[in-house]
Design an enzyme around this catalytic site. Structure first.
Site, short mmCIF file in Angstrom:
data_model
loop_
_atom_site.label_atom_id
_atom_site.label_comp_id
_atom_site.label_asym_id
_atom_site.label_seq_id
_atom_site.Cartn_x
_atom_site.Cartn_y
_atom_site.Cartn_z
N TYR A 69 90.01 59.70 91.37
CA TYR A 69 90.77 60.92 91.53
C TYR A 69 92.16 60.88 92.49
CZ TYR A 69 90.57 66.72 92.63
OH TYR A 69 90.84 67.49 92.33
N ARG B 261 98.79 69.68 81.40
CA ARG B 261 98.32 69.34 83.04
C ARG B 261 99.09 69.74 83.96
NH1 ARG B 261 93.53 68.73 84.60
NH2 ARG B 261 93.90 68.43 86.83
N GLN C 216 86.34 77.84 96.20
CA GLN C 216 85.78 78.05 94.63
C GLN C 216 85.44 79.47 94.50
OE1 GLN C 216 84.70 74.94 92.62
NE2 GLN C 216 87.46 74.73 91.52
N TRP D 142 96.13 76.41 83.02
CA TRP D 142 95.08 77.99 82.70
C TRP D 142 95.92 78.63 82.47
CZ3 TRP D 142 90.49 79.79 83.36
CH2 TRP D 142 89.34 78.41 84.08
N GLU E 253 86.19 70.72 78.13
CA GLU E 253 87.26 71.06 79.05
C GLU E 253 87.76 72.74 78.95
OE1 GLU E 253 89.20 69.54 81.38
OE2 GLU E 253 89.26 71.04 83.23
N TYR F 218 87.07 64.41 86.74
CA TYR F 218 86.37 64.52 87.68
C TYR F 218 84.99 64.25 88.22
CZ TYR F 218 89.95 68.84 86.52
OH TYR F 218 90.89 69.03 86.19
N TRP G 80 82.35 75.57 91.63
CA TRP G 80 81.39 77.11 90.72
C TRP G 80 81.24 76.05 89.46
CZ3 TRP G 80 85.36 80.85 87.97
CH2 TRP G 80 86.24 79.97 87.13
N ASP H 14 93.90 77.29 88.20
CA ASP H 14 94.90 76.02 89.42
C ASP H 14 96.29 76.49 88.66
OD1 ASP H 14 91.72 74.87 89.84
OD2 ASP H 14 93.39 73.71 89.35
C1 GLC Z 1 89.95 71.95 87.94
C2 GLC Z 1 89.55 73.86 87.14
C3 GLC Z 1 88.90 74.15 88.47
C4 GLC Z 1 87.35 73.27 87.91
C5 GLC Z 1 87.28 71.94 88.24
C6 GLC Z 1 86.03 70.53 88.21
O1 GLC Z 1 90.65 72.26 88.83
O2 GLC Z 1 90.87 74.83 87.27
O3 GLC Z 1 88.29 75.60 87.39
O4 GLC Z 1 86.21 73.62 89.15
O5 GLC Z 1 88.15 71.60 87.43
O6 GLC Z 1 86.63 71.00 86.23
#
Ligand code: GLC
Length: 418
Positions: A79, A190, A99, A338, A381, A27, A33, A157
């Site tokens: 990404y 994933r 978000q 999730w 994570e 990421y 968030w 997600d």
């Molecule tokens: C994934 C998670 C999301 C989060 C992002 C970055 O997409 O599902 O909630 O904000 O990763 O950590």
């Protein structure tokens, strides 16, 4: 190394100057968030830096009030889908959805750590938070509860809540693309390709209407009521009003949003499930899944006795933390993102709710279990709630942040006493 020092180091290492990456590699941008949690973490040792994080997040607010879910500060080919796929504009470019609006709640906690030193910083961000909440109210809450137009908007997600809505999305025409996430972490953790095709179809729709948010709500391929965001927003409206009072502002409008949203909660209560449930707003059908979105009711003082029973059933089925999906449901998948794992960051929100509702017993248990995960297996994570296996990205910003703000509390005290 001491775990608190490790956590601070993760925040510093993921700091790109004013904003923080969730984790290196997987990421590489600023996520909405995640940033609010990063700010909360920074506030434990660098208050000005905490406010900077909120400033950079809100600096990318759209003219309509939306605060986007990703801000692509520094293009990174590692990404996908990047800024070119979203084509949502902005400088820096952003994604085209939002978000979970945890910011006002966490800003309140940051402000209350040191009101005198924070007052001016709060005054600068407050009007932007009000604009963002107005956007939620006017654009995403038109059917009552908070709706999402893409599963990524929920922050959860690929949770089972979205399966029925996703089933109506045609992912067959998205064309060829190369995912990058599965090159960074184990693909079995994933979302699947069939889900990814649909995620992209929704992005392509948004792009086709120039990211006109009202059109996406009325015509887009996916629209579901999200209990998770509904409760987060409900709580955040309340916290925003408290902040408004601290700044001597008139908060009637915000209190009105809170009342209206609370009145919509019966729409997402599913009697058959004995719990809050996501609802497909295109068909009126419930998702029929119990998960962490429903339990966020505790954060918004909206729990009911039936929910207590469900919470204990789901929680007692695993040894570590509150799972993102019901372990007794056939779709439960302990390591797939999730669809089962426990997320320290969600646990921290539930804990705020438990504490405020006078349920210290639940808060203490959740803190202990979350701390155990991190002490055993690091700042991952998320984790497998059945055996504590660390999953997803490592050295994760929000896991480090919640260690500093909440989960590591007993560890720090024990160290102090030793
Ligand atoms: C994934 C998670 C999301 C989060 C992002 C970055 O997409 O599902 O909630 O904000 O990763 O950590």
């Amino acid at each position: 190394m001491d775990l608190h020092e490790q956590a601070r180091q993760i925040l510093r290492q993921n700091d790109r100057g004013g904003y923080t990456l969730p984790t290196h590699g997987l990421y590489p941008y600023q996520w909405n968030w995640d940033s609010a949690f990063a700010a909360w973490g920074f506030a434990t040792f660098d208050l000005p830096r905490a406010w900077d994080e909120i400033d950079t997040l809100l600096a990318s607010q759209w003219d309509d009030g939306m605060v986007p879910h990703i801000i692509f500060h520094d293009p990174d080919p590692g990404y996908f889908p990047g800024p070119d796929v979203w084509s949502a504009g902005g400088d820096p470019a952003t994604s085209g959805i939002s978000q979970p609006p945890v910011a006002a709640t966490l800003v309140r906690l940051i402000y209350e750590m040191n009101p005198d030193a924070s007052r001016d910083r709060l005054a600068a961000v407050y009007p932007k938070l009000v604009e963002w909440h107005r956007w939620w109210h006017e654009v995403r809450c038109v059917h009552g509860p908070a709706a999402i137009v893409h599963p990524w908007e929920s922050g959860r997600d690929n949770c089972p809540d979205w399966d029925i809505g996703m089933a109506n999305v045609d992912g067959s025409k998205v064309g060829d693309y190369t995912r990058r996430d599965t090159g960074h972490v184990d693909p079995s953790m994933r979302p699947k390709k069939s889900e990814y095709d649909r995620y992209l179809a929704m992005v392509q729709f948004g792009k086709s209407v120039g990211w006109d948010q009202k059109r996406i709500v009325s015509e887009g391929p996916f629209l579901m009521a999200d209990p998770g965001i509904t409760f987060i927003l409900l709580r955040a409206h309340h916290d925003l009003a408290v902040l408004g009072h601290a700044l001597d502002q008139d908060t009637d409008e915000i209190e009105g949003w809170e009342t209206t949203l609370r009145a919509a909660l019966p729409m997402i209560w599913n009697d058959d499930l004995q719990g809050y449930d996501a609802k497909d707003l295109r068909t009126g059908k419930f998702a029929r899944f119990l998960g962490s979105g429903a339990f966020l009711a505790y954060l918004a003082n909206a729990a009911r006795p039936e929910l207590d029973t469900q919470l204990m059933r789901v929680w007692n089925a695993v040894p570590y933390g509150i799972p993102s999906a019901d372990p007794e449901a056939p779709i439960f998948d302990a390591r797939r993102y999730w669809r089962g794992p426990t997320w320290p960051v969600v646990n921290s929100l539930l804990a705020i709710g438990f504490r405020d509702m006078g349920r210290a017993d639940l808060e203490v248990r959740l803190r202990r279990e979350t701390a155990e995960l991190i002490m055993k297996n690091g700042f991952s994570e998320y984790f497998d709630p059945t055996d504590a296996t660390p999953c997803g990205g490592a050295n994760f910003t929000w896991t480090a942040a919640i260690w500093l703000t909440w989960a590591g509390q007993d560890y720090e005290q024990a160290k102090g006493a030793a």
